[in-house]
Scaffold this motif. Structure first.
Motif, PDB file in Angstrom:
ATOM      1  N   GLY A  44      10.507  -4.878   2.686  1.00 15.89           N
ATOM      2  CA  GLY A  44       9.439  -4.333   3.509  1.00 15.89           C
ATOM      3  C   GLY A  44       9.927  -3.099   4.249  1.00 15.89           C
ATOM      4  N   VAL A  45       9.017  -2.188   4.529  1.00 17.74           N
ATOM      5  CA  VAL A  45       9.333  -0.998   5.325  1.00 17.74           C
ATOM      6  C   VAL A  45       8.356  -0.984   6.495  1.00 17.74           C
ATOM      7  N   ALA A  46       8.863  -1.242   7.700  1.00 12.82           N
ATOM      8  CA  ALA A  46       8.019  -1.287   8.894  1.00 12.82           C
ATOM      9  C   ALA A  46       7.562   0.133   9.234  1.00 12.82           C
ATOM     10  N   THR A  47       6.293   0.393   9.028  1.00 12.80           N
ATOM     11  CA  THR A  47       5.731   1.745   9.098  1.00 12.80           C
ATOM     12  C   THR A  47       4.786   1.871  10.287  1.00 12.80           C
ATOM     13  N   TRP A  48       4.976   2.892  11.110  1.00  8.00           N
ATOM     14  CA  TRP A  48       4.093   3.169  12.253  1.00  8.00           C
ATOM     15  C   TRP A  48       3.954   1.939  13.156  1.00  8.00           C
ATOM     16  N   ASP A  49       5.065   1.253  13.407  1.00  7.34           N
ATOM     17  CA  ASP A  49       4.996  -0.011  14.132  1.00  7.34           C
ATOM     18  C   ASP A  49       6.099  -0.089  15.180  1.00  7.34           C
ATOM     19  N   LYS A  50       5.870  -0.887  16.217  1.00  3.46           N
ATOM     20  CA  LYS A  50       6.887  -1.150  17.224  1.00  3.46           C
ATOM     21  C   LYS A  50       7.814  -2.252  16.717  1.00  3.46           C
ATOM     22  N   PRO A  51       9.123  -2.055  16.824  1.00  6.64           N
ATOM     23  CA  PRO A  51      10.056  -3.045  16.280  1.00  6.64           C
ATOM     24  C   PRO A  51       9.822  -4.462  16.771  1.00  6.64           C
ATOM     25  N   LYS A  70       7.512   7.110  10.703  1.00  7.70           N
ATOM     26  CA  LYS A  70       6.922   8.026   9.733  1.00  7.70           C
ATOM     27  C   LYS A  70       7.883   8.432   8.624  1.00  7.70           C
ATOM     28  N   ALA A  71       9.113   7.964   8.687  1.00  4.00           N
ATOM     29  CA  ALA A  71      10.110   8.432   7.721  1.00  4.00           C
ATOM     30  C   ALA A  71       9.703   8.114   6.287  1.00  4.00           C
ATOM     31  N   GLY A  72       9.302   6.884   6.048  1.00  2.27           N
ATOM     32  CA  GLY A  72       8.900   6.490   4.696  1.00  2.27           C
ATOM     33  C   GLY A  72       7.559   7.058   4.299  1.00  2.27           C
ATOM     34  N   SER A  73       6.600   7.057   5.235  1.00  2.00           N
ATOM     35  CA  SER A  73       5.259   7.551   4.903  1.00  2.00           C
ATOM     36  C   SER A  73       5.278   9.049   4.635  1.00  2.00           C
ATOM     37  N   ASP A  74       6.129   9.787   5.350  1.00  2.00           N
ATOM     38  CA  ASP A  74       6.250  11.220   5.082  1.00  2.00           C
ATOM     39  C   ASP A  74       6.898  11.457   3.724  1.00  2.00           C
ATOM     40  N   ALA A  75       7.930  10.683   3.414  1.00  2.00           N
ATOM     41  CA  ALA A  75       8.641  10.867   2.150  1.00  2.00           C
ATOM     42  C   ALA A  75       7.739  10.602   0.956  1.00  2.00           C
ATOM     43  N   TYR A  76       6.841   9.620   1.096  1.00  2.00           N
ATOM     44  CA  TYR A  76       5.994   9.222  -0.034  1.00  2.00           C
ATOM     45  C   TYR A  76       4.536   9.618   0.153  1.00  2.00           C
ATOM     46  N   ASP A  77       4.273  10.514   1.106  1.00  2.00           N
ATOM     47  CA  ASP A  77       2.937  11.052   1.323  1.00  2.00           C
ATOM     48  C   ASP A  77       1.909   9.926   1.429  1.00  2.00           C
ATOM     49  N   ILE A  78       2.206   8.982   2.292  1.00  2.00           N
ATOM     50  CA  ILE A  78       1.350   7.804   2.485  1.00  2.00           C
ATOM     51  C   ILE A  78       0.383   8.069   3.628  1.00  2.00           C
ATOM     52  N   GLU A  79      -0.900   7.961   3.336  1.00  2.00           N
ATOM     53  CA  GLU A  79      -1.925   8.195   4.343  1.00  2.00           C
ATOM     54  C   GLU A  79      -2.509   6.898   4.873  1.00  2.00           C
ATOM     55  N   GLY A  80      -2.348   5.807   4.153  1.00  2.00           N
ATOM     56  CA  GLY A  80      -2.862   4.519   4.585  1.00  2.00           C
ATOM     57  C   GLY A  80      -1.983   3.396   4.070  1.00  2.00           C
ATOM     58  N   ILE A  81      -1.910   2.325   4.842  1.00  2.00           N
ATOM     59  CA  ILE A  81      -1.107   1.172   4.445  1.00  2.00           C
ATOM     60  C   ILE A  81      -2.003  -0.054   4.311  1.00  2.00           C
ATOM     61  N   PRO A  82      -1.580  -1.048   3.505  1.00  2.00           N
ATOM     62  CA  PRO A  82      -0.300  -1.124   2.819  1.00  2.00           C
ATOM     63  C   PRO A  82      -0.223  -0.166   1.628  1.00  2.00           C
ATOM     64  N   GLU A  83       0.968   0.338   1.397  1.00  2.00           N
ATOM     65  CA  GLU A  83       1.274   1.078   0.181  1.00  2.00           C
ATOM     66  C   GLU A  83       2.423   0.332  -0.482  1.00  2.00           C
ATOM     67  N   ILE A  84       2.158  -0.239  -1.644  1.00  2.00           N
ATOM     68  CA  ILE A  84       3.133  -1.084  -2.333  1.00  2.00           C
ATOM     69  C   ILE A  84       3.555  -0.374  -3.614  1.00  2.00           C
ATOM     70  N   ILE A  85       4.858  -0.124  -3.725  1.00  2.00           N
ATOM     71  CA  ILE A  85       5.407   0.681  -4.816  1.00  2.00           C
ATOM     72  C   ILE A  85       6.445  -0.128  -5.576  1.00  2.00           C
ATOM     73  N   LEU A  86       6.376  -0.081  -6.893  1.00  2.00           N
ATOM     74  CA  LEU A  86       7.378  -0.729  -7.739  1.00  2.00           C
ATOM     75  C   LEU A  86       8.330   0.337  -8.279  1.00  2.00           C
ATOM     76  N   PHE A  87       9.619   0.159  -8.001  1.00  2.00           N
ATOM     77  CA  PHE A  87      10.662   1.078  -8.463  1.00  2.00           C
ATOM     78  C   PHE A  87      11.449   0.434  -9.605  1.00  2.00           C
ATOM     79  N   GLY A  88      11.886   1.273 -10.550  1.00  2.00           N
ATOM     80  CA  GLY A  88      12.705   0.798 -11.646  1.00  2.00           C
ATOM     81  C   GLY A  88      14.161   0.660 -11.250  1.00  2.00           C
ATOM     82  N   PRO A  89      14.980   0.068 -12.125  1.00  2.00           N
ATOM     83  CA  PRO A  89      16.405  -0.136 -11.818  1.00  2.00           C
ATOM     84  C   PRO A  89      17.145   1.150 -11.467  1.00  2.00           C
ATOM     85  N   ASP A  90      16.735   2.279 -12.042  1.00  2.00           N
ATOM     86  CA  ASP A  90      17.400   3.552 -11.743  1.00  2.00           C
ATOM     87  C   ASP A  90      16.735   4.300 -10.594  1.00  2.00           C
ATOM     88  N   GLY A  91      15.742   3.680  -9.970  1.00  2.00           N
ATOM     89  CA  GLY A  91      15.049   4.300  -8.853  1.00  2.00           C
ATOM     90  C   GLY A  91      13.784   5.041  -9.217  1.00  2.00           C
TER      91      GLY A  91
END
Length: 341
Positions: free
Chosen positions: A269-276, A298-319
């Motif tokens: 999980g990536v805690a996005t726009w949230d208080k710890p 905003k670190a993850g949402s900026d990197a992946y141009d995320i405008e709304g959550i949840p944003e669920i992404i599947l990455f391959g073994p090589d990234g």
């Protein structure tokens, strides 16, 4: 009324072919009252890149006296302008922006349909929007757009038509249409801004390598690369404790994690726009067992141009980014396909 607003929030201004003549923009304001809004004023703004073509005009007096509005003037070019209705409801003012191709002739606004009509380019854009209402798929809409662009790639009607579909097609597809616009159209500020945004999105599109980011929490720096690109398929959930749709997906993610975790698969999980502290409380309440990148903000949402959550992404073994925007049953289906199950 809310649906009209969502559909029409587009601020555009573009230069097109040479033309000379007078224009008149007008319309009734009575329909706004049916939705409980009072029109405070109406503004026309045209921005040809950084050079104003038509001065901004306020016409509040005409509204008060006639319950309608009009703007008249001359333009030596066809441009795409914006008419902004400043609306008041319950004492609060909000802008309602409607694009219009400014060209010689009479342009009339109809709130029920949500656009201007009466002149050739405005009528063509109106007809395209009407056709979209009967489309059952993006592919079908693109076929219609291809026909429109064949005629209007060098004028504002084509640019406006393209802008309606950009949110629903891939960055690569959108950039392909932009590249087919005339050289003149490609130089306008709105298209330049759109291109910049699409190129940024393209960097985090499916098929691209993962983009690393980091978050600091409790004296520890966590990075996406701590998990992704290490030889496993990784499902990454960008979420927040306050987000209802995020919390609705978590039981599904927990089941997927418990079923498939191991040497080939993981979930984080990536805690996005949230208080710890709120994130920690939600993790405990929902019994989330998989690792978390805390305080990403905003670190993850900026990197992946995320405008709304949840944003669920599947990455391959090589990234490699395999799938984005996963929800519901599609999440497990993609995981199983990736794992060859």
């Amino acid at each position: 009324m809310k649906h009209h607003f969502c559909l029409l929030l587009a601020s555009v201004a573009v230069l097109a072919s040479c033309a000379k003549g007078e224009y008149r923009i007008s319309g009734s304001l009575k329909d706004f009252k049916g939705y409980g809004y009072e029109v405070d004023s109406v503004v026309l703004h045209v921005d040809d890149g950084n050079v104003p073509v038509v001065n901004e005009e306020r016409i509040a007096a005409a509204i008060v006296e006639t319950d309608s509005f009009y703007i008249t003037g001359k333009t030596d070019r066809n441009v795409l302008a914006e008419v902004t209705f400043y609306l008041k409801k319950a004492g609060e003012q909000s802008p309602f922006r409607v694009p219009v191709v400014l060209e010689p002739g009479q342009m009339t606004f109809d709130l029920r349909e949500g656009f201007f009509a009466g002149t050739p380019l405005n009528n063509d854009f109106r007809d395209f929007r009407r056709k979209l209402m009967h489309m059952s798929s993006v592919e079908e809409a693109l076929d219609v757009l291809d026909t429109v662009m064949a005629t209007h790639k060098a004028d504002p009607a084509g640019v406006l038509s393209l802008s309606l579909l950009v949110p629903y097609i891939s960055p690569a597809q959108s950039l392909s249409y932009i590249n087919n616009l005339s050289a003149e159209m490609q130089q306008i500020s709105m298209i330049k801004e759109m291109r910049s945004q699409l190129e940024a999105k393209g960097k985090s599109a499916e098929g691209q390598p993962f983009i690393d980011f980091e978050a600091l929490y409790d004296g520890r720096v966590q990075r996406l690369s701590d998990y992704v690109g290490k030889g496993k398929f990784v499902l990454v959930d960008f979420w927040a404790s306050w987000c209802g749709p995020c919390r609705a997906e978590i039981p599904n993610l927990i089941n997927i994690y418990n079923r498939y975790k191991g040497d080939k698969f993981d979930v984080i999980g990536v805690a996005t726009w949230d208080k710890p502290n709120d994130t920690k409380r939600a993790i405990a309440e929902m019994g989330i067992p998989y690792p978390q990148i805390m305080n990403a903000q905003k670190a993850g949402s900026d990197a992946y141009d995320i405008e709304g959550i949840p944003e669920i992404i599947l990455f391959g073994p090589d990234g490699t980014i395999l799938k984005r925007g996963l929800r519901g049953e599609a999440i497990e289906a993609e995981v199983k396909a990736a794992l060859g199950l």
